[in-house]
Design a protein around this motif. Structure first.
Motif, short mmCIF file in Angstrom:
data_model
loop_
_atom_site.label_atom_id
_atom_site.label_comp_id
_atom_site.label_asym_id
_atom_site.label_seq_id
_atom_site.Cartn_x
_atom_site.Cartn_y
_atom_site.Cartn_z
N UNK A 31 0.85 -1.19 0.00
CA UNK A 31 0.00 0.00 0.00
C UNK A 31 0.88 1.24 0.00
N UNK A 32 0.71 2.08 -1.01
CA UNK A 32 1.51 3.28 -1.14
C UNK A 32 0.74 4.50 -0.69
N UNK A 33 1.31 5.27 0.22
CA UNK A 33 0.63 6.45 0.75
C UNK A 33 0.84 7.63 -0.18
N UNK A 34 -0.26 8.25 -0.59
CA UNK A 34 -0.17 9.43 -1.45
C UNK A 34 0.58 10.53 -0.71
N UNK A 35 1.73 10.99 -1.24
CA UNK A 35 2.55 11.97 -0.50
C UNK A 35 1.87 13.33 -0.42
N UNK A 36 2.09 14.03 0.70
CA UNK A 36 1.62 15.41 0.79
C UNK A 36 2.78 16.40 0.75
N UNK A 37 3.96 15.89 0.42
CA UNK A 37 5.13 16.75 0.31
C UNK A 37 6.37 15.92 0.06
N UNK A 38 7.51 16.57 -0.22
CA UNK A 38 8.76 15.86 -0.53
C UNK A 38 9.47 15.36 0.72
N UNK A 39 8.88 14.38 1.37
CA UNK A 39 9.42 13.82 2.61
C UNK A 39 10.68 13.00 2.33
N UNK A 40 11.75 13.28 3.08
CA UNK A 40 13.00 12.53 2.91
C UNK A 40 13.14 11.40 3.91
N UNK A 41 12.19 11.26 4.83
CA UNK A 41 12.30 10.25 5.86
C UNK A 41 11.65 8.92 5.52
N UNK A 42 11.02 8.82 4.35
CA UNK A 42 10.35 7.58 3.94
C UNK A 42 10.96 7.07 2.64
N UNK A 43 10.88 5.74 2.45
CA UNK A 43 11.15 5.17 1.16
C UNK A 43 9.97 5.42 0.23
N UNK A 44 10.19 5.25 -1.07
CA UNK A 44 9.15 5.52 -2.06
C UNK A 44 8.93 4.29 -2.94
N UNK A 45 7.73 4.21 -3.49
CA UNK A 45 7.37 3.16 -4.45
C UNK A 45 7.01 3.83 -5.76
N UNK A 46 7.66 3.41 -6.84
CA UNK A 46 7.33 3.93 -8.17
C UNK A 46 6.34 2.97 -8.83
N UNK A 47 5.18 3.50 -9.23
CA UNK A 47 4.15 2.64 -9.80
C UNK A 47 4.30 2.53 -11.31
N UNK A 48 3.92 1.34 -11.82
CA UNK A 48 3.97 1.08 -13.24
C UNK A 48 2.57 1.03 -13.84
#
Length: 355
Positions: free
Chosen positions: A143-160
């Motif tokens: 489950x990927x959380x829709x970001x509300x800003x450029x947070x540097x403390x979390x990893x990210x998932x790139x969707x295809x």
């Protein structure tokens, strides 16, 4: 009848929330936001007509308080599975899959940490429902959380590409970025925060992780099969579980598999991993998160948490004051991640009683 089996990972120490979070009562057992503890909030969020009773994987010392907290909610517990030693999330996921599989071949596992805060639980359950067809088809869904800003403390998932309605293939998992990279992720609109929540078929997960981490599967399976069982308590075999390499589920399988899927969601999610995060959730319109008895004169952007002594703030900004069980800690909120260094120093100095 098949169910979604909620498996709640409750093994974290919460060291960035010391001295509130201690070994005996780590953050997930505390009522940090509202009257319910984080474990109680998580169990309530992971419930409904399609859900089985919650299963907890935790330290043996926390089995009794978790059982009591569920009893306080009049909630039955599916099982309490105890870890003899911490081995990160991949071995835990294997154990979760084995347990759910033993309960019924058609069950799905919903694997979630105990220490997340979600302001819209129904939106989360709706997202899980959306993910079920993909999980039943053999996808390992995160489950990927829709970001509300450029947070540097979390990893990210790139969707295809879109696989099902609102469910996408995973293009890549990205490590915690610097500020510029995080902004590029936000600008693309194609990335979500990695929340570490998963939905999968036990058979599909076990088959896939065995390709990439057979040593974890072998050791965790031995620990599960040799566990001591009494009623709904499962104590994993200590020797076998200690043989598990301490790897995360992301590193062991999700970053390598070709069958990962992601469901972007906007659920009011927060990982309460630091005093900064706690302050962000609690603060009022003046940027203050303080008890009513606090004296505040010209203070801004401050957090106070005290188990008794009253606190006065005068002309300060960006300050957290934490008083718990005879310990006073003052921290700049923008340096709250460094609280873990205090815990590391306490361990180095051999003052275990403070933990």
């Amino acid at each position: 009848m098949s169910h979604i089996i909620p498996v709640i990972m409750s093994g974290g120490a919460g060291s960035r929330l010391w001295p509130l979070s201690r070994r005996a009562y780590p953050k997930q057992l505390l009522p940090l936001i509202g009257n319910q503890t984080m474990v109680q909030q998580t169990a309530e969020r992971l419930s409904g007509e399609d859900y089985g009773d919650p299963v907890f994987i935790c330290n043996a010392d926390h089995a009794a308080p978790i059982t009591k907290q569920m009893g306080d909610m009049n909630r039955d517990v599916g099982a309490i599975i105890t870890e003899p030693v911490g081995r990160n999330t991949a071995p835990v996921a294997v154990v979760a899959a084995l347990h759910a599989q033993a309960m019924g071949a058609d069950n799905l596992v919903l694997l979630a940490p105990a220490d997340h805060y979600v302001t819209n639980p129904q939106a989360f359950r709706d997202t899980v429902s959306k993910a079920v067809p993909a999980a039943r088809s053999g996808k390992l869904v995160t489950f990927g959380i829709t970001p509300d800003g450029p947070e540097t403390g979390y990893g990210y998932i790139e969707q295809g590409a879109e696989l099902y309605d609102g469910v996408y293939s995973v293009e890549a998992f990205r490590e915690k970025p610097d500020a510029q990279t995080a902004q590029s992720y936000i600008d693309s609109g194609n990335f979500a925060w990695n929340a570490g929540i998963f939905l999968f078929s036990p058979a599909a997960f076990l088959s896939e992780i065995a390709k990439f981490a057979p040593d974890i599967v072998a050791a965790a399976t031995r620990a599960f099969n040799a566990a001591k069982r009494k009623k709904n308590r499962v104590d994993l075999d200590a020797v076998s579980f200690a043989d598990c390499p301490p790897e995360s589920i992301d590193y062991a399988v999700m970053e390598k598999t070709k069958i990962a899927a992601v469901v972007p969601c906007d659920i009011g999610w927060n990982d309460i991993g630091s005093y900064t995060a706690l302050h962000d959730v609690r603060k009022d319109e003046h940027g203050l998160s303080v008890p009513p008895a606090t004296f505040s004169i010209g203070a801004t952007n401050c957090l106070v948490e005290t188990d008794g002594p009253r606190v006065a703030l005068v002309g300060v900004d960006n300050v957290g004051v934490i008083i718990n069980d005879g310990i006073v800690m003052v921290v700049a909120l923008d340096k709250a991640q460094d609280v873990k260094k205090v815990v590391d120093q306490i361990k180095k100095d051999g003052e275990a009683s403070l933990l």
